[in-house]
Design an enzyme around this catalytic site. Sequence first.
Site, PDB file in Angstrom:
ATOM      1  N   ARG A  63      10.679   1.097  19.592  1.00 30.28           N
ATOM      2  CA  ARG A  63      10.261   1.869  18.420  1.00 30.28           C
ATOM      3  C   ARG A  63      11.444   2.399  17.630  1.00 30.28           C
ATOM      4  NH1 ARG A  63       6.955   2.617  22.578  1.00 30.28           N
ATOM      5  NH2 ARG A  63       8.090   4.450  23.274  1.00 30.28           N
ATOM      6  N   GLU A 100      11.266   8.661  33.088  1.00 30.08           N
ATOM      7  CA  GLU A 100      10.220   9.397  33.780  1.00 30.08           C
ATOM      8  C   GLU A 100       9.281   8.465  34.530  1.00 30.08           C
ATOM      9  OE1 GLU A 100       9.309   9.907  29.298  1.00 30.08           O
ATOM     10  OE2 GLU A 100      10.995   9.326  30.524  1.00 30.08           O
TER      11      GLU A 100
END
Length: 182
Positions: A63, A100
Amino acid sequence: MIFDEFTIKTLIRPVNDFPKPGVVFRDITPLFQSPRALRMVIDSLIQRYVEADFSHVGAMDARGFLIGSILAYELNKPLVLFRKQGKLPADVLSQGYQTEYGEAFLEAHADSLCEGDKVLIVDDLIATGGTLLAAVQLIKRMGASIHEAAAIIDLPELGGSRKLQDMGIPTYSLTAFALDER
């Protein structure tokens, strides 16, 4: 165009339990579907960086490519791609990092930067900082330096912007979300 944080935040869709349970993913797809909102984001970033002293725009897979390519074009700067492992065809430098979600690797063409180059690195989001920190390491390995790390969104509770700042890397984001914010 005047930046309207409320409008931008309403176009960032929270997706619960993606890509794993307990994670709220911040989806910028609706923002890109609004020409007005995309122009607002890009114009705000261009205004911030139009007279800044840096030589390259570095964009994070995937992105970050959307923002970085427009910024590089508008600011007339070379674009450096930081890609997921195995996506670049020539000699690469690779840097492992923790996300994460687990371990990943970021790569850049080994000849993308030279000593003395100064890079604005951009992504859609600063979370734990893993991707941007890996890009910082790759940039330094090529002898270049970092001007700033910029994103549309910061998730300050995850500590990524703090980690970058602790390394002496300034950060900038257009908006921020608390982890429990909807």
